[in-house]
Write an enzyme that holds these catalytic residues in place. Structure first.
Site, PDB file in Angstrom:
ATOM      1  N   ARG A 233       3.891 -61.670  10.968  1.00  0.00           N
ATOM      2  CA  ARG A 233       4.364 -62.860  11.711  1.00  0.00           C
ATOM      3  C   ARG A 233       3.689 -62.963  12.847  1.00  0.00           C
ATOM      4  O   ARG A 233       2.939 -61.797  13.614  1.00  0.00           O
ATOM      5  CB  ARG A 233       5.820 -62.763  12.148  1.00  0.00           C
ATOM      6  CG  ARG A 233       7.024 -62.848  10.856  1.00  0.00           C
ATOM      7  CD  ARG A 233       6.892 -64.246  10.423  1.00  0.00           C
ATOM      8  NE  ARG A 233       7.784 -64.387   9.173  1.00  0.00           N
ATOM      9  CZ  ARG A 233       7.584 -64.552   8.061  1.00  0.00           C
ATOM     10  NH1 ARG A 233       6.357 -64.177   7.590  1.00  0.00           N
ATOM     11  NH2 ARG A 233       8.546 -64.699   7.106  1.00  0.00           N
ATOM     12  N   GLU A 262       2.292 -71.438  14.559  1.00  0.00           N
ATOM     13  CA  GLU A 262       1.737 -71.820  13.176  1.00  0.00           C
ATOM     14  C   GLU A 262       2.641 -73.259  12.747  1.00  0.00           C
ATOM     15  O   GLU A 262       2.114 -73.912  11.880  1.00  0.00           O
ATOM     16  CB  GLU A 262       1.854 -70.849  12.065  1.00  0.00           C
ATOM     17  CG  GLU A 262       3.073 -70.141  11.606  1.00  0.00           C
ATOM     18  CD  GLU A 262       2.879 -69.223  10.257  1.00  0.00           C
ATOM     19  OE1 GLU A 262       2.075 -68.316  10.557  1.00  0.00           O
ATOM     20  OE2 GLU A 262       3.815 -69.340   9.722  1.00  0.00           O
ATOM     21  N   HIS A 294      -1.007 -68.678   6.496  1.00  0.00           N
ATOM     22  CA  HIS A 294       0.235 -68.070   5.501  1.00  0.00           C
ATOM     23  C   HIS A 294       0.134 -68.174   3.975  1.00  0.00           C
ATOM     24  O   HIS A 294       1.285 -68.778   3.187  1.00  0.00           O
ATOM     25  CB  HIS A 294       1.389 -68.786   6.212  1.00  0.00           C
ATOM     26  CG  HIS A 294       2.529 -67.869   6.266  1.00  0.00           C
ATOM     27  ND1 HIS A 294       3.335 -67.809   7.193  1.00  0.00           N
ATOM     28  CD2 HIS A 294       2.940 -67.128   5.363  1.00  0.00           C
ATOM     29  CE1 HIS A 294       4.315 -66.860   7.050  1.00  0.00           C
ATOM     30  NE2 HIS A 294       4.149 -66.436   5.860  1.00  0.00           N
TER      31      HIS A 294
END
Ligand code: NAI
Length: 331
Positions: A233, A262, A294
């Site tokens: 993360r 993000e 991601h």
């Protein structure tokens, strides 16, 4: 159940359609869930959400008002959910605790190999008829020390892959894994890990304790020339400090699949837009930084697993079965 399915991408839709077989009525919405889109849930019983959908207290309250009874996260992490608010509103939270941990571990290795051996640069060069090897020098992984923060489902696969490369693998976790120790992983303190690693890879969840676990102080303890990989993360790394560490050459390589801010960027095609986030623009400008948006989870096997487990979570809720994958608020 009627399910408002937020942040839909083409691969979500095709995979969920394949597995749903018309059991649930899935309303596919391209929008992310936020204060502007929450009212799209009116008339639905459930929400299906992904990593960057906003599930803070105010959104959860609105979901309750709209009649939502369950939120099915089609991901493992739940740092974007206010669990206390969900409990107060009596909305159940279910998730997919594991979907091909190998996929994320393998993506972390892809970032390492690409940054090290510069295959992304070689690919572009050769396509333009440039067969020079100048500035493509890498290093042997064999014998290097790899520090793994978090040896849960993903971290342990990552450890095994790096052991296979002949690396010395050291790890930090609140709960050391005995099986990994017997394979050759050595558990050390976080300080030792920072001081001794040539490559550091983050595989712990984002919590209050791990927020900015890689901060100015952590960078100051690292070996000069270290490679840092984050597929976990974004909030684990203080990104502004990472930029400074790249400038002062403590960080020789940075590979990230996740980024602190993000949600404003990832999963979207912004190629015709002006990027307003100066920190990511600075990161993109470094030749030794590799960013993917991601995609660590994005394998066929993981998508199948995400769809089948999410649909089963929804059916279990509807049928009053025990919720094996429920996430509860712990005081
Ligand atoms: P997991 O829960 O199986 O393992 C996490 C490990 O971190 C546990 O062993 C836990 O003890 C450890 N840990 C917790 N707090 C810690 C701390 N303060 N210091 C050191 N270790 C700590 O989780 P899993 O499945 O391995 O996933 C890890 C993370 O990967 C998730 O939380 C998620 O954020 C991320 N992820 C990223 C994906 C991507 O596409 N890039 C996809 C799936 C997960």
């Amino acid at each position: 159940m009627k399910v408002a399915f937020f942040s839909t991408k083409s691969y979500d839709k095709s995979c969920f359609e394949k597995h749903n077989k018309n059991i649930h009525e899935l309303i596919y919405l391209e929008a992310t869930l936020n204060k502007h889109t929450v009212n799209l849930t009116q008339g639905c019983d459930a929400v299906c959400a992904f990593v960057n959908d906003q599930l803070d207290a105010s959104i959860i309250k609105k979901l309750k008002d709209n009649g939502i009874k369950v939120i099915a996260l089609r991901c493992a992490g739940f740092n974007n959910v206010d669990l206390k608010a969900a409990r107060e509103e009596n909305i159940k939270i279910v998730r997919v605790p594991s979907y091909s941990p190998m996929a994320v571990a393998e993506h972390a290795v892809a970032l390492i190999l690409t940054l090290n051996r510069k295959t992304h640069k070689a690919y572009n060069r050769v396509r333009e008829g440039n067969f020079s090897l100048e500035r493509l020098i890498g290093f042997d992984l064999y014998g290097k020390t790899v520090g793994v923060v978090g040896t849960g489902k993903i971290g342990q696969f990552f450890c095994k892959i790096m052991l296979g490369f002949g690396c010395r693998v050291i790890a930090f976790d609140l709960y050391p894994n005995e099986a990994l120790k017997s394979l050759g992983v050595t558990y050390v303190s976080m300080d030792t890990l920072l001081q001794e690693s040539d490559i550091i890879s983050l595989h712990c969840p984002l919590t209050k304790d791990t927020n900015h676990i890689i901060n100015k102080k952590a960078f100051s303890k690292m070996k000069k020339g270290v490679m840092l990989i984050n597929t976990s993360r974004g909030g684990l790394i203080d990104t502004v400090e990472a930029v400074k560490a790249l400038k002062n050459k403590t960080l020789e390589y940075l590979g990230i699949d996740v980024y602190e801010q993000e949600e404003k960027l990832f999963f979207q095609d912004l190629s015709e837009n002006i990027i307003m986030d100066d920190v990511i623009s600075r990161l993109i400008s470094f030749p030794n930084v590799l960013i993917t948006s991601h995609q660590g989870f994005l394998t066929r096997e993981a998508l199948d697993q995400i769809a089948t487990v999410t649909l089963k979570n929804l059916s279990d809720f509807e049928n009053g079965n025990p919720l094996k994958n429920e996430v509860k608020f712990n005081t």
